[in-house]
Motif scaffolding. Structure first.
Motif, PDB file in Angstrom:
ATOM      1  N   LEU A  20       6.588  39.179   6.882  1.00  0.00           N
ATOM      2  CA  LEU A  20       7.113  39.119   5.519  1.00  0.00           C
ATOM      3  C   LEU A  20       6.651  40.329   4.719  1.00  0.00           C
ATOM      4  N   SER A  21       5.474  40.816   5.020  1.00  0.00           N
ATOM      5  CA  SER A  21       4.986  42.050   4.407  1.00  0.00           C
ATOM      6  C   SER A  21       5.809  43.241   4.897  1.00  0.00           C
ATOM      7  N   VAL A  22       6.108  43.267   6.190  1.00  0.00           N
ATOM      8  CA  VAL A  22       6.978  44.320   6.728  1.00  0.00           C
ATOM      9  C   VAL A  22       8.329  44.300   6.027  1.00  0.00           C
ATOM     10  N   GLY A  23       8.879  43.099   5.837  1.00  0.00           N
ATOM     11  CA  GLY A  23      10.157  42.994   5.142  1.00  0.00           C
ATOM     12  C   GLY A  23      10.107  43.573   3.746  1.00  0.00           C
ATOM     13  N   ALA A  24       8.967  43.420   3.064  1.00  0.00           N
ATOM     14  CA  ALA A  24       8.833  43.929   1.701  1.00  0.00           C
ATOM     15  C   ALA A  24       8.797  45.450   1.631  1.00  0.00           C
ATOM     16  N   THR A  25       8.569  46.129   2.763  1.00  0.00           N
ATOM     17  CA  THR A  25       8.602  47.595   2.747  1.00  0.00           C
ATOM     18  C   THR A  25      10.027  48.132   2.719  1.00  0.00           C
ATOM     19  N   TRP A  26      10.976  47.364   3.259  1.00  0.00           N
ATOM     20  CA  TRP A  26      12.351  47.840   3.442  1.00  0.00           C
ATOM     21  C   TRP A  26      12.342  49.203   4.153  1.00  0.00           C
ATOM     22  N   ALA A  35      -6.052  52.633  18.728  1.00  0.00           N
ATOM     23  CA  ALA A  35      -6.663  51.735  17.755  1.00  0.00           C
ATOM     24  C   ALA A  35      -6.617  52.349  16.357  1.00  0.00           C
ATOM     25  N   TRP A  36      -6.922  53.628  16.275  1.00  0.00           N
ATOM     26  CA  TRP A  36      -6.876  54.304  14.978  1.00  0.00           C
ATOM     27  C   TRP A  36      -5.445  54.396  14.470  1.00  0.00           C
ATOM     28  N   ASP A  37      -4.523  54.746  15.330  1.00  0.00           N
ATOM     29  CA  ASP A  37      -3.147  54.896  14.896  1.00  0.00           C
ATOM     30  C   ASP A  37      -2.571  53.577  14.399  1.00  0.00           C
ATOM     31  N   ALA A  38      -2.798  52.501  15.139  1.00  0.00           N
ATOM     32  CA  ALA A  38      -2.255  51.213  14.741  1.00  0.00           C
ATOM     33  C   ALA A  38      -2.855  50.747  13.418  1.00  0.00           C
ATOM     34  N   GLY A  39      -4.160  50.913  13.249  1.00  0.00           N
ATOM     35  CA  GLY A  39      -4.790  50.515  12.000  1.00  0.00           C
ATOM     36  C   GLY A  39      -4.291  51.330  10.819  1.00  0.00           C
ATOM     37  N   ASP A  40      -4.079  52.610  11.038  1.00  0.00           N
ATOM     38  CA  ASP A  40      -3.593  53.477   9.965  1.00  0.00           C
ATOM     39  C   ASP A  40      -2.181  53.103   9.544  1.00  0.00           C
ATOM     40  N   VAL A  41      -1.300  52.882  10.515  1.00  0.00           N
ATOM     41  CA  VAL A  41       0.074  52.542  10.160  1.00  0.00           C
ATOM     42  C   VAL A  41       0.126  51.150   9.547  1.00  0.00           C
ATOM     43  N   GLY A  42      -0.793  50.253   9.948  1.00  0.00           N
ATOM     44  CA  GLY A  42      -0.864  48.947   9.318  1.00  0.00           C
ATOM     45  C   GLY A  42      -1.233  49.040   7.848  1.00  0.00           C
ATOM     46  N   GLU A  43      -2.164  49.930   7.529  1.00  0.00           N
ATOM     47  CA  GLU A  43      -2.543  50.112   6.132  1.00  0.00           C
ATOM     48  C   GLU A  43      -1.398  50.720   5.330  1.00  0.00           C
ATOM     49  N   ARG A  44      -0.643  51.611   5.949  1.00  0.00           N
ATOM     50  CA  ARG A  44       0.523  52.185   5.260  1.00  0.00           C
ATOM     51  C   ARG A  44       1.574  51.107   4.982  1.00  0.00           C
ATOM     52  N   ILE A  45       1.764  50.192   5.928  1.00  0.00           N
ATOM     53  CA  ILE A  45       2.686  49.078   5.692  1.00  0.00           C
ATOM     54  C   ILE A  45       2.193  48.229   4.528  1.00  0.00           C
ATOM     55  N   ALA A  46       0.899  47.936   4.518  1.00  0.00           N
ATOM     56  CA  ALA A  46       0.344  47.120   3.444  1.00  0.00           C
ATOM     57  C   ALA A  46       0.611  47.753   2.083  1.00  0.00           C
ATOM     58  N   ARG A  47       0.348  49.043   1.960  1.00  0.00           N
ATOM     59  CA  ARG A  47       0.587  49.730   0.676  1.00  0.00           C
ATOM     60  C   ARG A  47       2.061  49.688   0.295  1.00  0.00           C
ATOM     61  N   ALA A  48       2.927  49.955   1.289  1.00  0.00           N
ATOM     62  CA  ALA A  48       4.360  50.021   1.010  1.00  0.00           C
ATOM     63  C   ALA A  48       4.950  48.661   0.676  1.00  0.00           C
ATOM     64  N   SER A  49       4.260  47.590   1.057  1.00  0.00           N
ATOM     65  CA  SER A  49       4.813  46.251   0.853  1.00  0.00           C
ATOM     66  C   SER A  49       4.428  45.636  -0.481  1.00  0.00           C
ATOM     67  N   ILE A  50       3.402  46.154  -1.128  1.00  0.00           N
ATOM     68  CA  ILE A  50       2.916  45.544  -2.372  1.00  0.00           C
ATOM     69  C   ILE A  50       3.985  45.673  -3.443  1.00  0.00           C
ATOM     70  N   HIS A  72      -1.418  55.129  -5.289  1.00  0.00           N
ATOM     71  CA  HIS A  72      -0.081  55.051  -4.718  1.00  0.00           C
ATOM     72  C   HIS A  72       0.789  54.223  -5.652  1.00  0.00           C
ATOM     73  N   GLU A  73       2.030  54.652  -5.817  1.00  0.00           N
ATOM     74  CA  GLU A  73       2.950  53.927  -6.682  1.00  0.00           C
ATOM     75  C   GLU A  73       3.413  52.635  -5.998  1.00  0.00           C
ATOM     76  N   PRO A  74       3.632  51.556  -6.754  1.00  0.00           N
ATOM     77  CA  PRO A  74       4.203  50.351  -6.146  1.00  0.00           C
ATOM     78  C   PRO A  74       5.632  50.629  -5.688  1.00  0.00           C
ATOM     79  N   ARG A  75       5.940  50.295  -4.423  1.00  0.00           N
ATOM     80  CA  ARG A  75       7.277  50.578  -3.903  1.00  0.00           C
ATOM     81  C   ARG A  75       7.861  49.401  -3.146  1.00  0.00           C
TER      82      ARG A  75
END
Length: 782
Positions: free
Chosen positions: A135-141, A398-413, A611-614
């Motif tokens: 659902l967080s992934v969905g919020a990134t569009w 491990a680093w790559d997956a964690g980094d992209v996960g954090e980017r998803i989190a930011r983009a989903s807020i 980061h701007e809310p997106r």
């Protein structure tokens, strides 16, 4: 010595399958369509490491091989696997190699095992990177970002010797009372389809096959009740619930999982219409159909006989079982004339085809196992060819997956509401109060179906805020209330913390955190009610009759707001909770969904404007449970509304604010009239950032049928989205290619076609804020 044809890597896959199938006994065939063992029962801790169990060896011997092994590396409260006895990344790779070695060396044909793992939001294994929930992934569009996440998670899974990832992608949130809402990409079929494509493509880049679940319509169960009945007609099924599956199949999914729910009176695993007529004959799918866990055994209620139940599922189109007792008896079904051996051969051929396509037969054989117990062998290698992408090392992925996960989190807020003043916060605010039951818990921000986490890992919202403030800014914390119930004992401490602060960040929402005290059904779902799932307000098996925030959280909000301190509400949640009008109590409201282990830092980045809310809503947010369902694309009967409450959502699908103002023009079409057989045109809309901060704007395209068509139209249908990055004062154009896919609808034969009539194409920042242009679609010109 001449190799058997099936051992020749240069031979075409159909030839290899045909040769191998011709060498197999009935017992060996039955073994290939079985996946009845829990993977964590295949190994046990021994001196110096782990070893294969006698139960695993007996299972292999009983069928002369093993089709698939589920969850060898799964760790969670249900399996009971943790750091004391489970497999970390290195041990997992070694045990996968040991499994393959045993099967290759001790069976007549040496057919490798398909190793199947859960990847709901990252590999569900010890030390597997946990991503934000779907659902967080969905919020990134943002399909491109998700494809990167799927590739990183797939590389983790593949580096540990597994081949197939099980991922929820096909369910839609049609009723947020359903506990599995967090596993969905949202309520809309178009958005889910684009993200499903990204999932399949990203995982394939890592050399991993994806089985998409659940097929089909599971998100439409009556009352949001898990695994219950659906009341879907064929048109609703095809228009809404099969769109993502069709896209995933076209993108190259390895398989689909037949869902628990029924369609037209039959559970999906027994539906020949779904599994054969639609999936195979209409769509041309040649991959695997896997049963959901124990779903075939449920058919015994219809057949009164497990042998007949297994035959019913296989004849409908199911190829591979999961944990059931019926498929192991398929040889008996053939001998009793309930199932032809040719039908069994068809299913076996699909399992073997998947193994050949994923390269199992061409992997380098695992090396010798000198002690047979616990040596940390290298993971099985694979001859991937000169052009195949490299699988990253354990440390790198491990680093790559964690980094992209954090980017998803930011983009989903998603910024749901804002008074224009309280956000972004200043790092030098003097004193900030971080309050609430979700303020300081990694466990409560990572969602259902996660493995145990290392102590001290992750970043909570409280920790994220403390790391973001300037020296001299004090950050105080109070829990305030419990997550569930109406406990108010913590209110005085919370009020005291808020009263002396410049701003109060109130972190509310829900939790899908399981524990060893959680009671589980036989398929791993949490058993809700009577305290069986303590603290859980979401997750499989945890359905809610009322999706309002619990009484204690509402009381905490009222008490903190009454201090007069500006309030920012952050909702860490796995479903859209019903929200009252909060304008008199909160200056801003954000939804962070379940943002993953690093989600606290992502929330802080948005709160402080780093980061701007997106984020944009992938679901509609209801006002109350009484108005459900409230999705944006229902049928357009021009309903006037309830007498006692609006029937419109609190926040519409696609909604999301920025820290700046963005202005939309009217969409412009390159043609006002097109023929149904040549419908290509473009739609352009000008978008301007009129504020003084940068913006990332998701421009949305909706279709609304005004006349014509084969069935009653929907209120609107999402048909495209474009992301624009706009500097302060910048103007840009969003351009949409409008063609058959954009304009098509289901005809009387349930085929997607462009039908004559008049439609409106609307663009805007959300489903309820669009400007439209009319388009006439004429009959075919020929």
């Amino acid at each position: 010595m001449t190799l058997p044809r099936y051992r020749d890597p240069a031979a075409p896959v159909p030839d290899r399958v045909r040769d191998l199938l011709g060498r197999m006994t009935l017992t060996e065939k039955v073994g290939q369509v079985n996946q009845r063992m829990y993977g964590w029962h295949a190994y046990e801790r021994a001196a110096g490491g782990h070893r294969l169990t006698e139960a695993f060896r007996a299972e292999v011997a009983a069928f002369g091989g093993m089709g698939a092994l589920y969850g060898l590396q799964r760790a969670d409260a249900w399996s009971g696997v943790g750091f004391a006895d489970g497999l970390d990344a290195v041990d997992g790779a070694a045990m996968a190699a040991r499994v393959q070695r045993h099967v290759r060396e001790t069976t007549r044909l040496g057919i490798p095992v398909l190793l199947v793992e859960e990847m709901p939001h990252g590999h569900q294994a010890l030390d597997g990177t946990v991503l934000p929930v779907n659902l967080s992934v969905g919020a990134t569009w943002d399909p491109e970002l998700y494809a990167q996440a799927a590739a990183a998670a797939g590389a983790e899974l593949r580096s540990r010797g597994a081949h197939v990832a099980l991922v929820s992608a096909l369910d839609l949130v049609r009723d947020p009372r359903w506990g599995r809402a967090e596993e969905c990409f949202g309520e809309d079929p178009y958005l889910a389809a684009r993200l499903t494509e990204a999932l399949v493509e990203g995982a394939r880049e890592a050399g991993v096959g994806v089985v998409l679940k659940h097929f089909a319509g599971q998100g439409a169960t009556v009352g949001g009740r898990n695994s219950a009945a659906t009341e879907l007609g064929a048109r609703e099924l095809h228009e809404i619930h099969l769109v993502a599956a069709r896209a995933g199949v076209a993108a190259g999914a390895s398989g689909v999982m037949a869902a628990y729910n029924e369609f037209d009176g039959l559970p999906c695993v027994a539906s020949r219409y779904l599994l054969t007529e639609v999936l195979r004959e209409r769509w041309g799918f040649d991959g695997l159909v896997m049963a959901d866990g124990g779903a075939i055994d449920r058919l015994v209620r219809l057949t009164d006989d497990p042998v007949t139940a297994g035959a019913l599922a296989l004849d409908a189109g199911c190829d591979l079982s999961l944990w059931d007792a019926c498929f192991p008896r398929l040889a008996e079904a053939v001998e009793r004339g309930l199932l032809s051996e040719e039908a069994l051969d068809t299913a076996v051929a699909r399992v073997l085809t998947a193994k050949f396509r994923l390269g199992l037969f061409d992997e380098d054989p695992p090396g010798p196992d000198p002690d047979g117990a616990g040596a940390r062998d290298a993971a099985p290698g694979r001859d991937r060819g000169p052009d195949a992408p490299e699988v990253p090392s354990v440390a790198a992925r491990a680093w790559d997956a964690g980094d992209v996960g954090e980017r998803i989190a930011r983009a989903s807020i998603t910024l749901l509401a804002h008074d224009g003043a309280v956000l972004p916060l200043s790092p030098s605010a003097g004193r900030i109060a971080v309050i609430g039951p979700n303020a300081d818990s990694v466990e409560q921000q990572i969602g259902d179906y996660t493995a145990p986490q290392r102590p001290g890992s992750g970043v909570t919202v409280l920790q994220g805020v403390r790391a973001a403030v300037a020296p001299g800014t004090e950050v105080v914390h109070a829990r305030g209330c419990e997550l569930v119930g109406d406990d108010r004992g913590g209110l005085p401490e919370a009020v005291a913390a808020a009263a002396g602060a410049s701003v109060a960040v109130l972190v509310l929402g829900g939790s899908s955190a399981r524990s060893r005290t959680t009671a589980f059904d036989d398929n791993g779902a949490a058993v809700a009610g009577s305290g069986a799932a303590p603290g859980m307000t979401c997750g499989e098996g945890v359905d809610l009759a009322d999706v309002s925030l619990p009484a204690g959280q509402r009381a905490l909000l009222d008490a903190v707001a009454a201090t007069g301190t500006p309030v920012v509400v952050v909702l860490v949640q796995g479903r859209p909770h019903a929200l009252p009008d909060l304008r008199d109590r909160a200056g801003a409201v954000l939804s962070a969904w379940y943002p993953g282990p690093r989600g606290g830092r992502a929330v802080a980045d948005v709160l402080f404007g780093v980061h701007e809310p997106r984020g944009r809503l992938p679901v509609s947010v209801p006002r109350s449970s009484a108005q459900l369902p409230v999705f944006h694309n229902g049928k357009d009967h021009r309903y006037r509304g309830y007498v006692d409450e609006s029937h419109q959502p609190r926040h519409a699908f696609g909604h999301g604010l920025a820290y700046t103002d963005v202005e939309y023009g009217t969409p412009r079409l390159s043609a006002s009239r097109v023929a149904a057989d040549a419908p290509d045109l473009t739609c352009r809309v000008a978008v301007r950032n009129t504020g003084d901060r940068a913006a990332v704007e998701t421009v949305q395209l909706y279709l609304r049928r005004l006349s014509g068509g084969s069935s009653w139209p929907r209120v609107r249908e999402l048909r495209g989205f474009v992301r624009l990055s706009l500097a302060p004062g910048e103007r840009a154009e969003a351009v949409f290619a409008v063609g058959r896919d954009t304009l098509s609808s289901l005809d009387r034969d349930l085929a997607w076609v462009v039908e004559p009539g008049t439609v409106a194409l609307g663009t805007g920042p959300a489903s309820d804020r669009t400007l439209e242009a009319r388009l006439d679609i004429t009959a075919p010109s020929r």
